[in-house]
Scaffold this active site. Structure first.
Site, short mmCIF file in Angstrom:
data_model
loop_
_atom_site.label_atom_id
_atom_site.label_comp_id
_atom_site.label_asym_id
_atom_site.label_seq_id
_atom_site.Cartn_x
_atom_site.Cartn_y
_atom_site.Cartn_z
N ASP A 43 0.85 -1.18 0.00
CA ASP A 43 0.00 0.00 0.00
C ASP A 43 0.89 1.23 0.00
OD1 ASP A 43 -2.93 1.02 0.46
OD2 ASP A 43 -1.65 2.21 1.78
N GLU A 45 1.09 5.65 0.21
CA GLU A 45 0.49 6.97 0.43
C GLU A 45 1.25 7.94 -0.47
OE1 GLU A 45 -2.19 7.14 2.09
OE2 GLU A 45 -2.05 5.10 2.91
N HIS A 184 -5.50 4.78 6.45
CA HIS A 184 -4.78 5.60 5.45
C HIS A 184 -3.31 5.76 5.81
CE1 HIS A 184 -8.21 6.55 2.96
NE2 HIS A 184 -8.90 6.90 4.03
N ASP A 189 -2.84 -0.28 6.32
CA ASP A 189 -3.71 -0.65 5.21
C ASP A 189 -3.23 -1.94 4.55
OD1 ASP A 189 -5.00 1.64 5.82
OD2 ASP A 189 -4.73 2.63 3.87
#
Length: 614
Positions: A43, A45, A184, A189
């Site tokens: 994952d 960001e 998040h 995540d």
């Protein structure tokens, strides 16, 4: 790195689908069971949604196999600029948090090493993988080409709207009771996605998704009853050969071939790769698949043809009746003529070309010869001496026939025409090409393009039939031919051909002397009765396959009983009829566009006819 955690894979408890027969997997099964697959759930960001304009701020990844967490990867990444306010609110990652964090140039090599050899998993994988690929391109790293699994697409396949309002990670994590709540942040995540992945695989298992290869088509619209039939491929050999789908009463529904792996080919029928509606219908009826392992790919293709001819499966559309394929014959009569026939006879003086795929294509070839030579077109048998009461047909009045029926053309004069037709059929098609080139030139100049297309089709049909007969005849007269071709592993692929029929084949490894194998093949090969040339002792498509194999680069002739040759100016030398016409037309481009009589170059006495008369 945290200590290893063990998670029981949810799919291990999955119950078989109702009506599915139990299967004991073996080491022979194709592919990698999902319990043996290493997944790296990742994952990211980022500072925005576009890889070209935005950058990565955090990477989190979990490596898992068979429910066991093998390791975790997490790091903040300096994006090289400020984090937008709305991203700070969404993720909690501020610009000050990224001060001193490593740049993507330092982080990416470590992540690629962490994920080496694994299958990448992400929720909305195009987003995460798109950013990783863009980062690799900017930093000069080659993207390894991981297999990618998108849990969003899997969820759309097995999670209904009644269970979850949408397919967001938070909704799925709540539905499946994930041990980590997504917030998040990349690692949290990724951990939640691991639990979601396990739950989704548990739901997919009853649908037949139990191997890594199944995941590639798990999100495709394959009916569940078709996907469950994939167990029919279990235990099939990973070798070239032929497969037979059989129905409830043991009837053969379909015969197919694989030149590499029977197991892989049969499994493809239960995925979205198979898009033929009739094949989906066939799979629903099928109850088992019988394999026939073959020594070589050529043997597999030939056996497929023979089995189709033997069983006439209702789902095969390939030609099953070679005896119905027509030929064009130049008859042996006092005044020979052209006719379309179903068999090749050994009558002295007859000439045959073909076989053709249909009667209409054979008739086109006859029309091409009639256009090129003033051979009679009437079908009755003419006596050597014409009857005093006989009258000529309209073709004689148009100059398209010498009228031997009325005695206006003697047997010797007519014999000149017959010899030209025989030569065009057996060895030299140039007079036919020349006549059609002249006709095409004139029609194109008159802008009569539809008629020109018909002339082109006539010529092409004749050349195909003549070329096939000229290729077949040498093999049809050859009692035995042995050839060999070196294969990739250093061994030899050996083929025994008798009268155009594959009588035996074998394969040796690089450590085996092929000469004893050749001797054994010759002594044990199929006995084949001599046919009537140019018809071979095999299905025409089988002879085509044998010839294609013999003519490929690298094939060596070991022994030939008799000869194997073809005329230098044969029809098979004309690869492209249109190109042949174009080259001939170009050579005559300096000549005014007129249409001379098609037989003027042959020295044949004919009645005068208007230019371009049909």
């Amino acid at each position: 790195m945290p200590p290893v955690r063990r998670l029981r894979p949810v799919w291990a408890d999955a119950s078989p689908a109702p009506g599915a027969r139990p299967v004991q997997p073996s080491l022979e099964d194709l592919g990698t069971p999902l319990s043996d697959v290493t997944f790296v759930v990742v994952d990211l960001e980022t500072t925005g949604g576009t890889p070209a304009e935005c950058a990565i701020t955090e990477i989190g990844a979990v490596k898992v196999r068979g429910g066991e967490v093998l390791g975790e990867f997490q790091t903040l990444v300096d994006p090289g600029g400020p984090v937008p306010p709305f991203i700070q609110v969404l993720t909690g990652i501020t610009t000050s948090m990224l001060v001193g964090a490593p740049r993507i140039e330092e982080v990416l090599p470590s992540f690629l090493e962490f994920s080496r050899g694994a299958v990448l998993v992400a929720h909305n994988a195009p987003f995460d993988v798109g950013f990783l690929k863009a980062a690799a391109a900017r930093t000069g790293h080659a993207w390894p080409g991981h297999r990618v699994v998108d849990t969003v697409r899997l969820a759309r396949r097995v999670v209904t709207r009644d269970e979850a309002p949408n397919h967001k990670l938070s909704s799925l994590a709540a539905l499946f009771g994930a041990s980590v709540t997504p917030n998040h942040r990349a690692l949290s995540d990724a951990r939640a996605t691991v639990d979601v992945l396990h739950a989704l695989l548990g739901r997919l298992a009853p649908l037949g998704v139990t191997h890594l290869e199944d995941l590639a088509t798990a999100t495709d619209p394959v009916p569940s009853d078709v996907r469950r039939k994939r167990t029919l491929a279990d235990g099939l050999p990973d070798a070239p050969g032929v497969y037979l789908f059989r129905g409830p009463r043991d009837e053969v529904l379909y015969v197919g071939t694989s030149t590499t792996s029977l197991r892989q080919r049969v499994r493809s029928y239960f995925t979205a790769a198979e898009k033929r509606r009739r094949m989906t219908e066939m799979v629903r009826i099928a109850e088992r698949v019988d394999p026939v392992v073959c020594a070589t790919p050529l043997e597999a293709r030939v056996r497929e043809l023979r089995l189709i001819t033997e069983h006439s499966p209702r789902y095969n559309r390939r030609s099953r009746f070679p005896e119905r394929m027509p030929w064009v014959r130049l008859t042996a009569e006092p005044y020979p003529r052209l006719s379309v026939v179903r068999e090749v006879r050994a009558d002295e003086g007859t000439v045959h070309i073909g076989p053709f795929g249909s009667t209409s294509s054979a008739q086109l070839a006859v029309d091409a010869l009639h256009e090129s030579f003033p051979v009679r077109q009437c079908t009755r048998r003419l006596p050597l001496v014409a009857s005093p009461s006989a009258s000529a047909c309209v073709l004689a009045e148009l100059g398209r026939c010498g009228a031997p029926c009325t005695g206006h053309q003697s047997p010797v004069e007519y014999g000149v025409v017959v010899e030209l037709v025989r030569a065009a059929m057996l060895s030299d098609p140039r007079p036919v090409i020349r006549a059609h080139a002249d006709r095409l030139t004139w029609l194109v100049a008159q802008e009569r393009f539809e008629e020109a297309a018909s002339v082109r089709d006539r010529l092409a049909s004749f050349l195909r039939g003549a070329a096939r007969a000229q290729r077949f005849e040498p093999l049809a007269r050859c009692p035995e031919l042995v050839a060999a071709r070196r294969v990739d592993d250093g061994g030899w692929e050996i083929v025994l051909v008798r009268y155009g029929r594959l009588a035996g084949t074998a394969r040796t490894d690089r450590a085996t002397d092929p000469r004893p194998v050749v001797a054994t093949l010759q002594s044990t090969g199929e006995h084949v009765t001599a046919p009537v040339a140019p018809c071979t002792a095999a299905h025409p498509e089988e002879t085509d396959l044998v010839l294609t194999w013999l003519e490929q680069p690298g094939v060596r002739l070991v022994e030939v009983d008799g000869g194997w040759a073809a005329p230098v100016r044969s029809a098979q030398a004309v690869r492209d009829p249109v190109a042949a016409v174009a080259s001939l037309t170009h050579a005559r481009s300096a000549v005014p566009v007129v249409v001379p009589h098609p037989w003027a170059d042959h020295g044949v006495p004919v009645v005068a006819a208007p230019p371009g008369a049909a």
